[in-house]
Design a protein around this motif. Structure first.
Motif, short mmCIF file in Angstrom:
data_model
loop_
_atom_site.label_atom_id
_atom_site.label_comp_id
_atom_site.label_asym_id
_atom_site.label_seq_id
_atom_site.Cartn_x
_atom_site.Cartn_y
_atom_site.Cartn_z
N TYR A 1 0.81 -1.21 0.00
CA TYR A 1 0.00 0.00 0.00
C TYR A 1 0.84 1.27 0.00
N GLU B 1 -20.55 6.34 -1.01
CA GLU B 1 -20.67 4.88 -0.89
C GLU B 1 -19.70 4.17 -1.82
N ASN C 1 -16.99 5.49 -3.25
CA ASN C 1 -15.62 5.78 -2.82
C ASN C 1 -15.18 4.89 -1.67
N SER C 2 -16.06 4.75 -0.69
CA SER C 2 -15.61 4.05 0.52
C SER C 2 -15.32 2.58 0.23
N ILE C 3 -16.04 2.01 -0.73
CA ILE C 3 -15.77 0.61 -1.07
C ILE C 3 -14.35 0.48 -1.63
N ILE D 1 -11.89 2.78 -1.28
CA ILE D 1 -10.90 3.26 -0.31
C ILE D 1 -10.52 2.12 0.64
N LYS D 2 -11.53 1.32 1.01
CA LYS D 2 -11.24 0.16 1.87
C LYS D 2 -10.27 -0.81 1.21
N LEU D 3 -10.28 -0.82 -0.12
CA LEU D 3 -9.35 -1.70 -0.83
C LEU D 3 -8.01 -1.03 -1.08
N GLY D 4 -7.85 0.17 -0.56
CA GLY D 4 -6.56 0.85 -0.68
C GLY D 4 -6.44 1.79 -1.86
N GLU E 1 -20.84 -5.27 -2.70
CA GLU E 1 -20.79 -4.32 -1.57
C GLU E 1 -21.83 -3.22 -1.74
#
Lengths: 793, 339
Positions: free
Chosen positions: A486, B115, B117-119, B121-124, B234
């Motif tokens: 990352y 919604e 974005n956050s999916i 962002i959680k994946l980096g 998701e």
């Protein structure tokens, strides 16, 4: 593009149903739908005439017993002369409708004979003009079958394709047939063309010169003499109409037919109208003009490629023929053109004139240079068959005959890794075979040669896609892993926008998105920043990029007021643009945020005041402080379009202005009530917020001392100035300054106001005694007196 | 021990009076003042503390504190019993309306964007932004859409002048990002995009997109399918199925459209999916080597995927909004439904 299933069957035996084809072709990347026909009737089935007898009361009527399925036999009176025992016929049942529901079939009596339904003619069903008699159905389908299924099996089915720009090769029946061959795992069968030529040499009749071989790499012509231009025969009319074209005459129809068949646009000239027996493919001379087939007169630009005779242009290459050179009923000798043009050249011509024709669409997407000979022979042959005449000897074929297609090297190992699959070599070879890709295997690498019609396949990765789509995207597994760590990726650029949205939302603001495109006039109302004009706007109302959020917010206010919404607060965050010629894009873009207060609500039982500048200021302070502004200062300022305004600064950085929109501006938006707006700069706010690193400050252990002071001040002295003097002279121990009373009255004297301040003092080091406090108060009072003429009451 | 005795007397007296206290706010206040007020009996007793001998002071102080505390507790709990009995305390009609308030909220498009974005962002994935006005190079050329290419017809473009456009997709951000950074890249680029299309129920002159780009070693089409199917589940629920169809975008090869099983009808067929059982959600594909060339990445070393989706389309599906213009009108009765 519209294709006919019957036509496709010329090329390939099709075992799949239309529905399967629709799915299969879509999965191959040729998005298509079966054209759904809407029939104007309901409740029509296949019936069987079991018995027919003469009506006892009417010469022209028959009384029939008709089986309409499920062993149901009904009596129907029929007037058609061709009704007879043993016929299969379309029968509309009692309760069915014709003419899109306008006409309902009821049980009736005709000259005292019962009639339960009707045996129908083509015309009655809305399927054609024939009213000669009832339809006679030649079908194996069982009695009682819905008539629509009969129509679907016996009639043609049309597929409508939405082709992607890369698949020019599928802009024809042969192209679609090749894709169907992939689904059927077979090969198409090509048409056979055998031409009989006359003794006259074509080259004695016409001479062809290409002046620019980049724009026109190949130009071929044939001549057919002594033809008769007349209406097309039925089969041709049917074919042409089956894909939604209009039949014109045999020659034009055949040229269209060959284009729709093999994808290569064809053009037919009247040989007599070509001056000097010369065809020259060239770019225009200066100030040259021409009239197109659609009678429009155009001024030619240097990039318009032309087909010319010795004197003048006779066609705009690849786009449209000229007005003078076309075929009409009197034409006898026909020159057929079949050429290969550079897609970019044709596209430029068509775009610059805003013309799109069946020919230009195909040339733009690239055509098959190697199909020219076949296409021109096919058309010549068909003309000879349908319009008579003789085909002269030889094709005049100038330019290159084929493109050099360098082999593409293909590694199955790389392909498998790229797609995430695991195909064996024989499976890949099978896919190549279906695509007519020939190959040689050298070690681990295939050297592939793609067929000439696949102009879109040039690189290894293009073949990966071919493998993927023939193998089936749905058969590729799903995986999901990220290789790198990352920390090696870049990080978020912005975080504060959502915080601002959330804080504002918690304080009662509804977020609005307004159109970035506004009129020139609106751009001038609230900002002197030059704005960016579009060169091809949708309308003058949307010809500029906004240079302020205020017009968009006021439009929203106007809409809400008109819709009788009485109290609301709005927020918008968005990009605004300033025109700066020196920038390459002429735009300096920045993020802005705006707030709106609108309150026209009825009085509340607690006498809560309507929104005003003080309440609005409170909201702004809450929002800005939560965004990290620690040191807010306000000052009255002038602002374009505002009745009055305050600028709000944090540490000398101007975050925005807040104020009441002027009446004149409100009129522009047809708004009747007051509107308060905050217009903020988000970049400036972010620059303040980012530095907002907290450190804990010790809380004083010592008591707070409160002192009130009352002042008599001139009316024109602003509270802001008084307060800042008090703070300045109060020093560190003065923690809070609160104005608790403000009073204006005659008894105070002319132009005076009385102000009551409550001051709180506290020290971090000691309990403050009266002596210290008194001294400080004294300092404050005398400063107020010296600087502002304030008198302690 | 005088103080102790006196303290006990006060306690007794207080309890007696408390018992006989009428349910009247004024009487209750009087009682509180008499005992616990600033000049009340307990305060009086405290003031005698200064006469107590030093050695007895701690004990006496303790007794007085206990007295004050116990009286306060008794008094408070008495008040509470009154409240819970719902007796009228002469405090007026509490059911009168509260002060007026407004409930704010973020825009439905922001909700949807967040919604999405956050999916990722959680994946980096990181969010990056690009300009709305851009050059032909960033919006078209570098994305393998040369001038005079039919692919330009896929997007009706607003021009500022020759070579300068309002971006037709947020894919321009891909190019900006790749020119500024070396691979690996893992970004999403949200933003406003413009199309020169007539305004109607289904289309507007602008809309919003989220574009994604992942470039790394050995990224495969299977990875693309995996990550986007994960996204669909998701976003729309774990039962959602996805399907990929070949398509064409100049900047990806292979290119695909991702469809999602219709969550309104469970693929039984409905108006929304036009009885097809599938909804078109996004376009995607493996980054075309031509794009790598225009940003100076070596396609032999790197591969990656890109995807793009329209926020409006997803929001319309999700909220059942039939008219796209509602998003830009600012009607508070519409916006107020998404708080």
């Amino acid at each position: 593009m519209n294709t006919s299933l019957n036509w496709l069957k010329d090329y390939i035996e099709i075992t799949q149903s239309p529905l399967e084809l629709e799915k299969g072709l879509t999965a191959l990347g040729l998005e298509c739908i079966i054209q759904k026909q809407k029939y104007p009737f309901s409740n029509v089935v296949i019936g069987f005439v079991e018995e027919k007898k003469q009506h006892s009361n009417a010469d022209k009527l028959s009384v029939c017993n008709v089986n309409i399925g499920n062993d149901e036999v009904v009596q129907i009176v029929c007037g058609a002369p061709n009704v007879r025992k043993g016929l299969k016929v379309p029968v509309i049942k009692v309760g069915g409708t014709l003419d899109f529901g306008a006409f309902k079939i009821k049980k009736t009596k005709l000259r005292s004979e019962d009639s339960h339904g009707m045996i129908c003619s083509e015309k009655e069903l809305g399927l054609g003009d024939s009213h000669d008699g009832i339809m006679e159905l030649n079908t194996e389908l069982p009695i009682g079958t819905d008539f629509i299924s009969y129509l679907q099996t016996s009639n043609d089915v049309n597929f409508d394709f939405e082709l992607t720009p890369n698949r020019g090769d599928c802009f024809s029946h042969i192209g679609v047939a090749r894709e169907i061959a992939i689904l059927e795992k077979s090969q198409i069968s090509e048409r056979e063309i055998n031409i009989n030529e006359s003794n006259i040499n074509t080259k004695d009749l016409i001479n062809v010169t290409i002046e620019n071989e980049d724009a026109c790499p190949r130009y071929a012509t044939r001549i057919v003499r002594n033809v008769k231009v007349e209406p097309s025969p039925d089969w041709l009319v049917n074919r042409i109409q089956s894909i939604g074209l209009k039949s014109i005459n045999n020659i034009v129809d055949l040229a269209n037919y060959v284009m729709m068949d093999c994808g290569h646009p064809m053009h037919a000239f009247d040989l007599d109208k070509i001056t000097g027996n010369k065809i020259i493919v060239r770019f225009p001379k200066q100030n040259e003009k021409m009239q197109l087939l659609d009678e429009s007169e155009i001024e030619l630009k240097e990039h318009h490629l032309l087909i010319c005779d010795q004197e003048k242009p006779i066609a705009l290459a690849g786009v449209m023929g000229g007005f003078d050179s076309g075929i009409n009923e009197n034409s006898t000798d026909i020159l057929i053109e079949c050429a290969y043009f550079d897609p970019k050249v044709v596209r430029k011509s068509a775009k610059s004139l805003d013309i799109s024709t069946d020919a230009s669409k195909r040339f733009e997407r690239d055509t098959d240079i190697e199909r020219i000979e076949f296409a021109i022979n096919h058309l010549a042959l068909l003309i000879e068959e349908l319009a008579g005449g003789e085909i002269t000897k030889g094709i005049i074929d100038v330019g290159i005959k084929s493109k050099i297609i360098p082999p593409i090297s293909f590694s199955s190992r790389k392909c498998n890794r790229f797609l995430g699959i695991n195909l064996k070599n024989n499976e890949i070879e099978e896919i190549f075979d279906l695509l007519n890709i020939s190959y040689k295997k050298e070690d681990d690498i295939y050297l592939c040669v793609v067929p000439s019609y696949r102009n879109d396949l040039e690189r290894e990765v293009d073949l990966f896609e071919e493998v993927a789509r023939v193998f089936g995207y749905d058969n590729i597994p799903e995986e999901f892993s990220f290789t790198s760590n990352y920390n090696t990726f870049i990080k978020d650029e912005q975080l504060s926008f959502n915080k601002l949205r959330d804080i504002s939302a918690s304080n009662g603001f509804l977020e609005h998105y307004s159109n970035s495109l506004i009129s020139e006039q609106l751009c001038q109302l609230f900002s002197k920043q030059p704005s960016i004009q579009l060169s091809n706007p949708l309308s003058q109302e949307m010809a500029y990029l906004r240079n302020s959020l205020i017009p968009g917010l006021l439009n929203a206010v106007s809409i809400n007021e008109r819709r009788q919404q009485s109290r609301f607060k709005l927020l918008e965050i968005g990009q605004i643009h300033k025109k700066v010629e020196a920038k390459e894009t002429t735009s300096v873009e920045s993020s802005a945020f705006g707030l709106v207060w609108y309150d026209n609500a009825n009085p509340h039982w607690r006498q809560i005041p309507q929104f005003d500048i003080y309440q609005a200021k409170k909201d702004v302070f809450i929002i800005l402080k939560k965004m990290g502004c620690k040191n807010l200062k306000v000052k009255e300022t002038e602002a374009l379009g505002f009745e009055y305004a305050l600028e709000i600064k944090n540490k000398k950085i101007r975050i925005g202005i807040i104020g009441l929109i002027s009446k004149k501006m409100l009129n522009q938006f047809n708004i009747n009530n007051d509107v308060i707006i905050f217009d903020g700069d988000l970049q400036k706010l972010s620059s303040v917020s980012e530095k907002n690193i907290h450190r804990y400050k010790a809380i004083s252990q010592f008591p707070i001392v409160t002192r009130d002071i009352a002042l008599l001040v001139n009316l024109n002295i602003s509270t802001g100035k008084l307060t800042s003097t008090i703070k300045q002279f109060g020093g560190d121990i003065l923690t809070t300054v609160k104005l608790f009373d403000l009073y204006e009255g005659k008894e105070l004297g002319h132009n005076k106001k009385s102000m009551g301040y409550s001051l709180k003092f506290q020290s971090n080091e000691q309990t403050l005694n009266d002596k210290i406090i008194d001294k400080t108060i004294q300092k404050i009072i005398s400063a107020l007196e010296n600087e502002h003429g304030a008198i302690q009451r | 021990m005088h103080i102790a005795v006196r303290a006990e007397e006060i306690r007794e007296q207080f309890l007696q009076e408390l018992e006989g206290l009428p349910h009247d706010a004024h009487q209750i206040k009087l009682l509180k003042d008499k005992y616990l007020g600033r000049k009340g009996l307990v305060a009086d007793l405290f003031s005698t503390l200064k006469d107590v001998p030093v050695k007895d002071k701690p004990n006496a102080g303790k007794i007085l504190n206990e007295l004050r505390q116990s009286l306060s507790i008794k008094f408070e709990s008495y008040i509470k019993t009154l409240d819970s009995n719902g007796e009228n305390m002469n405090h007026g009609d509490l059911t009168l309306p509260e002060d007026p308030y407004l409930i704010g909220g973020i825009h439905p498009l922001t909700h949807t964007l967040n919604e999405i974005n956050s999916i990722f962002i959680k994946l980096g994935f990181s969010t990056v932004y690009g300009p709305e006005v851009d050059t032909d190079f960033f919006n078209f050329e570098a994305l393998n859409i040369p001038k005079h290419h039919p692919a330009r017809d896929m997007q009706d473009t607003f021009y500022v002048k020759d070579g300068v456009v309002l971006r037709t997709h947020t894919s321009n951000t891909q190019i900006h990002t790749m020119l500024k950074n070396d691979p690996p890249i893992k970004i999403i680029a949200p933003g406003r995009v413009f199309r020169n299309e007539d305004i109607s129920v289904r289309s507007y002159c602008l809309f919003h997109q989220v574009e994604g780009l992942y470039i790394d070693k050995n990224v495969s089409f299977a990875d693309l399918k995996g990550v986007l199917s994960h996204f669909a589940r998701e976003m729309f629920g774990q039962n959602v199925k996805t399907r990929f169809r070949p398509s064409y975008f100049p900047f990806t090869e292979p290119s695909a459209e991702m469809d999602m099983s219709c969550f309104f009808c469970d693929q039984k067929g409905c108006n929304i999916c036009k009885y097809e059982g599938w909804l078109e959600i996004l376009g995607c594909g493996m980054v075309d080597p031509e794009v790598f060339k225009s940003v100076d990445y070596n396609p032999e070393n790197w591969s990656g995927y890109a995807f793009g989706m329209g926020i409006e389309r997803i929001a319309m599906l999700k909220y059942g909004v039939k008219d796209i213009r509602l998003f830009y009108e600012g009607d508070t009765r519409f916006l107020g439904q998404f708080v």
